[in-house]
Scaffold this motif. Sequence first.
Motif, short mmCIF file in Angstrom:
data_model
loop_
_atom_site.label_atom_id
_atom_site.label_comp_id
_atom_site.label_asym_id
_atom_site.label_seq_id
_atom_site.Cartn_x
_atom_site.Cartn_y
_atom_site.Cartn_z
N THR A 19 0.82 -1.19 0.00
CA THR A 19 0.00 0.00 0.00
C THR A 19 0.86 1.25 0.00
OG1 THR A 19 -1.70 1.19 1.27
CG2 THR A 19 -0.07 -0.04 2.54
N ARG A 20 0.25 2.36 -0.42
CA ARG A 20 0.87 3.67 -0.30
C ARG A 20 0.11 4.53 0.72
NH1 ARG A 20 1.08 6.89 -5.51
NH2 ARG A 20 1.49 4.91 -6.51
N VAL A 21 -0.90 3.96 1.32
CA VAL A 21 -1.74 4.69 2.26
C VAL A 21 -1.04 4.82 3.61
CG1 VAL A 21 -3.95 4.73 3.45
CG2 VAL A 21 -3.82 3.91 1.08
N ILE A 22 -0.80 6.05 4.02
CA ILE A 22 0.00 6.29 5.22
C ILE A 22 -0.62 5.64 6.45
CG2 ILE A 22 -1.12 8.51 5.71
CD1 ILE A 22 1.64 9.55 6.61
N GLY A 23 -1.94 5.61 6.54
CA GLY A 23 -2.60 5.06 7.71
C GLY A 23 -2.45 3.55 7.85
N GLN A 24 -1.97 2.89 6.81
CA GLN A 24 -1.79 1.45 6.84
C GLN A 24 -0.36 1.06 7.20
OE1 GLN A 24 -3.40 -0.10 3.16
NE2 GLN A 24 -5.50 0.43 3.73
N TYR A 25 0.44 2.02 7.56
CA TYR A 25 1.79 1.76 8.04
C TYR A 25 1.80 1.90 9.55
CZ TYR A 25 3.64 1.62 3.32
OH TYR A 25 3.91 1.25 2.04
N GLY A 26 2.19 0.84 10.23
CA GLY A 26 2.07 0.81 11.68
C GLY A 26 3.34 1.13 12.43
N TYR A 27 4.48 0.90 11.81
CA TYR A 27 5.76 1.14 12.49
C TYR A 27 6.56 2.16 11.70
CZ TYR A 27 4.55 -2.96 15.20
OH TYR A 27 3.91 -3.85 16.02
N TRP A 28 7.18 3.07 12.44
CA TRP A 28 7.88 4.18 11.83
C TRP A 28 9.26 4.36 12.45
CZ3 TRP A 28 5.81 7.26 7.94
CH2 TRP A 28 4.47 7.01 7.63
N GLY A 29 10.19 4.83 11.63
CA GLY A 29 11.48 5.23 12.15
C GLY A 29 11.43 6.65 12.67
N GLN A 30 12.57 7.13 13.14
CA GLN A 30 12.63 8.45 13.75
C GLN A 30 12.81 9.56 12.73
OE1 GLN A 30 15.19 6.49 13.49
NE2 GLN A 30 16.85 7.84 12.76
N GLY A 31 13.17 9.20 11.51
CA GLY A 31 13.33 10.18 10.44
C GLY A 31 14.77 10.64 10.27
N THR A 32 15.08 11.06 9.05
CA THR A 32 16.40 11.62 8.74
C THR A 32 16.19 12.84 7.84
OG1 THR A 32 18.61 11.10 7.90
CG2 THR A 32 16.76 10.08 6.73
N GLN A 33 16.90 13.91 8.16
CA GLN A 33 16.71 15.19 7.45
C GLN A 33 17.46 15.19 6.12
OE1 GLN A 33 14.90 18.16 8.40
NE2 GLN A 33 15.38 18.70 6.28
N VAL A 34 16.76 15.58 5.07
CA VAL A 34 17.38 15.81 3.77
C VAL A 34 17.14 17.28 3.40
CG1 VAL A 34 17.26 15.30 1.30
CG2 VAL A 34 17.12 13.44 2.98
N THR A 35 18.22 17.98 3.13
CA THR A 35 18.13 19.39 2.76
C THR A 35 18.82 19.58 1.41
OG1 THR A 35 18.15 20.07 5.07
CG2 THR A 35 18.63 21.76 3.42
N VAL A 36 18.08 20.13 0.45
CA VAL A 36 18.62 20.36 -0.89
C VAL A 36 18.71 21.86 -1.10
CG1 VAL A 36 18.38 19.90 -3.33
CG2 VAL A 36 17.52 18.23 -1.67
N SER A 37 19.90 22.34 -1.29
CA SER A 37 20.10 23.78 -1.49
C SER A 37 20.07 24.12 -2.98
CB SER A 37 21.43 24.22 -0.88
OG SER A 37 22.50 23.57 -1.55
N SER A 38 19.60 25.32 -3.27
CA SER A 38 19.49 25.74 -4.69
C SER A 38 20.75 26.44 -5.16
CB SER A 38 18.29 26.67 -4.85
OG SER A 38 18.41 27.78 -3.99
#
Length: 122
Positions: free
Chosen positions: A103-122
């Motif tokens: 699925t691509r439906v966010i509500g059907q994902y039960g476990y999550w990581g803490q996240g990692t920041q991606v910053t793209v400069s122009s």
Amino acid sequence: QVHLVESGGGLVQAGGSLRLSCVASGRTSSAYTMGWFRQAPGKDREFVAATTWSGAYSIYADSVKGRFTIASDNAQNTVYLQMTSLKPEDTAVYYCASSPRYTRVIGQYGYWGQGTQVTVSS
């Protein structure tokens, strides 16, 4: 319980590339699909890409199709997101998540990581 840990984020110039990794541990047998999502400041979290652990099926958001590639490594319990031709609008915190469904439906994902920041400069 499925424990997910992302890594690989950072600062990159527009047009550059980054590879994100997500290592899964715990009851990974319950994680049929692994997905990547992102959340930019002031915006809702959105779907980026997903794949089954077998690698047989993958889906992408239109905004990243042709630029991002998701891949799984069963032996390492790791899912990757290879990002190329990065744009400033790709700037966000990127999260990996697991779902017992394809699925691509966010509500059907039960476990999550803490996240990692991606910053793209122009």
